[in-house]
Design an enzyme around this catalytic site. Structure first.
Site, PDB file in Angstrom:
ATOM      1  N   SER A   1       0.588   3.752   2.283  1.00 14.76           N
ATOM      2  CA  SER A   1      -0.188   3.674   3.524  1.00 14.76           C
ATOM      3  C   SER A   1      -0.183   4.957   4.354  1.00 14.76           C
ATOM      4  O   SER A   1      -0.704   4.977   5.461  1.00 14.76           O
ATOM      5  CB  SER A   1       0.328   2.505   4.362  1.00 14.76           C
ATOM      6  OG  SER A   1       1.647   2.777   4.777  1.00 14.76           O
TER       7      SER A   1
ATOM      8  N   ALA B   1       0.831  -1.214   0.000  1.00 12.79           N
ATOM      9  CA  ALA B   1       0.000   0.000   0.000  1.00 12.79           C
ATOM     10  C   ALA B   1       0.857   1.252   0.000  1.00 12.79           C
ATOM     11  O   ALA B   1       2.005   1.227   0.438  1.00 12.79           O
ATOM     12  CB  ALA B   1      -0.899   0.043   1.235  1.00 12.79           C
TER      13      ALA B   1
ATOM     14  N   TYR C   1      -2.008   7.803  -7.576  1.00  9.02           N
ATOM     15  CA  TYR C   1      -1.057   6.729  -7.289  1.00  9.02           C
ATOM     16  C   TYR C   1      -1.584   5.845  -6.147  1.00  9.02           C
ATOM     17  O   TYR C   1      -1.519   4.615  -6.196  1.00  9.02           O
ATOM     18  CB  TYR C   1       0.312   7.323  -6.919  1.00  9.02           C
ATOM     19  CG  TYR C   1       1.299   6.295  -6.461  1.00  9.02           C
ATOM     20  CD1 TYR C   1       1.964   5.490  -7.382  1.00  9.02           C
ATOM     21  CD2 TYR C   1       1.545   6.091  -5.099  1.00  9.02           C
ATOM     22  CE1 TYR C   1       2.861   4.511  -6.955  1.00  9.02           C
ATOM     23  CE2 TYR C   1       2.436   5.116  -4.670  1.00  9.02           C
ATOM     24  CZ  TYR C   1       3.084   4.333  -5.602  1.00  9.02           C
ATOM     25  OH  TYR C   1       3.959   3.363  -5.177  1.00  9.02           O
TER      26      TYR C   1
ATOM     27  N   THR D   1      -8.584  -1.500   6.706  1.00 12.54           N
ATOM     28  CA  THR D   1      -8.112  -0.544   7.714  1.00 12.54           C
ATOM     29  C   THR D   1      -9.268   0.179   8.391  1.00 12.54           C
ATOM     30  O   THR D   1     -10.317   0.412   7.776  1.00 12.54           O
ATOM     31  CB  THR D   1      -7.190   0.519   7.065  1.00 12.54           C
ATOM     32  OG1 THR D   1      -7.111   1.664   7.925  1.00 12.54           O
ATOM     33  CG2 THR D   1      -7.723   1.003   5.725  1.00 12.54           C
TER      34      THR D   1
ATOM     35  N   TYR E   1      -6.717   7.660   0.649  1.00 13.42           N
ATOM     36  CA  TYR E   1      -6.255   6.360   1.146  1.00 13.42           C
ATOM     37  C   TYR E   1      -7.447   5.519   1.618  1.00 13.42           C
ATOM     38  O   TYR E   1      -7.606   4.361   1.219  1.00 13.42           O
ATOM     39  CB  TYR E   1      -5.254   6.576   2.293  1.00 13.42           C
ATOM     40  CG  TYR E   1      -4.936   5.323   3.071  1.00 13.42           C
ATOM     41  CD1 TYR E   1      -4.046   4.382   2.572  1.00 13.42           C
ATOM     42  CD2 TYR E   1      -5.529   5.084   4.316  1.00 13.42           C
ATOM     43  CE1 TYR E   1      -3.762   3.221   3.284  1.00 13.42           C
ATOM     44  CE2 TYR E   1      -5.244   3.928   5.030  1.00 13.42           C
ATOM     45  CZ  TYR E   1      -4.362   3.003   4.513  1.00 13.42           C
ATOM     46  OH  TYR E   1      -4.086   1.854   5.217  1.00 13.42           O
TER      47      TYR E   1
ATOM     48  N   GLU F   1      -9.294   3.163   8.837  1.00 10.63           N
ATOM     49  CA  GLU F   1      -9.487   4.427   8.098  1.00 10.63           C
ATOM     50  C   GLU F   1     -10.737   4.365   7.212  1.00 10.63           C
ATOM     51  O   GLU F   1     -11.257   5.391   6.793  1.00 10.63           O
ATOM     52  CB  GLU F   1      -8.266   4.740   7.242  1.00 10.63           C
ATOM     53  CG  GLU F   1      -7.104   5.334   8.015  1.00 10.63           C
ATOM     54  CD  GLU F   1      -7.407   6.715   8.593  1.00 10.63           C
ATOM     55  OE1 GLU F   1      -7.733   7.622   7.819  1.00 10.63           O
ATOM     56  OE2 GLU F   1      -7.317   6.878   9.816  1.00 10.63           O
TER      57      GLU F   1
ATOM     58  N   LYS G   1      -8.985   2.022   0.001  1.00  9.88           N
ATOM     59  CA  LYS G   1      -9.067   0.798   0.802  1.00  9.88           C
ATOM     60  C   LYS G   1     -10.495   0.239   0.828  1.00  9.88           C
ATOM     61  O   LYS G   1     -10.687  -0.971   0.951  1.00  9.88           O
ATOM     62  CB  LYS G   1      -8.555   1.054   2.224  1.00  9.88           C
ATOM     63  CG  LYS G   1      -7.036   1.131   2.314  1.00  9.88           C
ATOM     64  CD  LYS G   1      -6.420  -0.265   2.178  1.00  9.88           C
ATOM     65  CE  LYS G   1      -4.954  -0.281   2.508  1.00  9.88           C
ATOM     66  NZ  LYS G   1      -4.367  -1.638   2.456  1.00  9.88           N
TER      67      LYS G   1
END
Ligand code: GDD
Length: 275
Positions: A30, A28, A41, A73, A97, A75, A101
């Protein structure tokens, strides 16, 4: 083996060569804050990287041979919709991010349901150790405390001190990843400690372990604020406890102390080498 999850052919060739029983997709970009600067990206690696591995397993006809773990995650909970967060809590990611995920999470479930792959999502809350990168707040703090204690730094600048996280020890969390792939039926699990602390609490304990007071050294620098912040995360690891028999072994205080002590030892070694 060298590799890159943005390269589909490489993934296919590597799986064909290694013939793994289990794949743990921990690849990742991360860094949550960095994902605002390189969102495309981040999506390519964190979202499509997961898809590429699943698609390789499927196209190589290895759906019955390889077990797959996807690193989800906390997150993904972002602006939390309930407290504590469980496997049933709706997602509300707050960063490129987190959004990427969420794609990884759902594509893993989609391939499990569509092609009968043994694929699990671990929804891991923050997990730390002395090996954590210095860009993350815990290690930035313990490294800073060690440097201040040893007299080679005199302040520590941080962002949001009130953010609250459910921090656990990475070693305990990696054990949970492995347990998920040893079950009879693939499923998704929250891995957390069920305890919450603020960045300020982390600082207080870290400075406390070396007999210093955080107020004397910590400053706030808005450069470390994020465009959208995840203010609070608290996981409920009940399902992992019941179904995997998993429980964290290292307490928050032990974790902070371990990280400070390791940083002091490392910096002392570096100072010795330089002199
Ligand atoms: N990095 C950093 N640097 N964070 C700071 C700072 C600072 O100087 N000051 C305050 N913080 C706050 C952040 O705003 C955030 O609320 C909290 O500290 C934790 O930040 P990080 O340690 O960078 O971790 P994270 O919670 O954003 O993400 C980590 O945990 C996720 C699991 O929930 C990463 O490891 C992710 O990859 C992982 O998915």
């Amino acid at each position: 083996h060298y590799g890159d999850v943005t390269d589909s052919l490489m993934i296919i060739n590597l799986i064909r060569k290694v013939k793994p029983n289990e794949i743990y997709n921990l690849s990742a970009q991360s860094h949550v804050a960095v994902s605002f600067q390189i969102p495309e990206y981040t999506a390519n690696v964190d979202a499509l990287g997961c898809l590429r591995i699943l698609e390789a397993i499927k196209s190589l006809n290895l759906t019955k041979k390889i077990k797959f773990y996807q690193a989800g995650t906390s997150e993904m909970f972002g602006k939390v919709q309930e407290v504590p967060q469980t496997e049933k809590t709706p997602f509300y990611p707050r960063s490129p991010y987190g959004v990427a995920k969420v794609y990884g999470y759902w594509i893993t479930i989609n391939y499990r349901e569509s092609y009968d792959i043994f694929a699990c999502n671990g929804i891991l809350f923050n997990h730390e150790s002395p090996l954590r990168g210095l860009e993350f707040v815990t290690r930035k703090i313990t490294d800073g405390v060690a440097r201040i204690k040893l007299g080679i730094q005199n302040e520590l600048l941080l962002g949001n001190l009130e953010a609250k996280r459910d921090w656990g020890f990475a070693g305990d969390f990696v054990h949970a990843m492995w347990l998920m792939l040893q079950t009879d039926k693939p499923d998704d699990y929250v891995i957390a400690t069920g305890e919450q602390h603020s960045v300020r609490d982390f600082c207080e304990i870290a400075f406390g372990t070396v007999g210093l007071n955080l107020e004397d050294y910590v400053g706030v620098d808005p450069r470390f604020y994020r465009p959208a912040e995840v203010e609070t995360l608290l996981g409920d690891p009940g399902k992992a406890k019941t179904e995997l028999g998993w429980e964290p072994q290292v307490t928050f205080e032990q974790l902070v102390t371990m990280m400070v002590e390791e940083d002091i030892k490392r910096i002392e070694r570096e100072i010795k080498l330089e002199s």
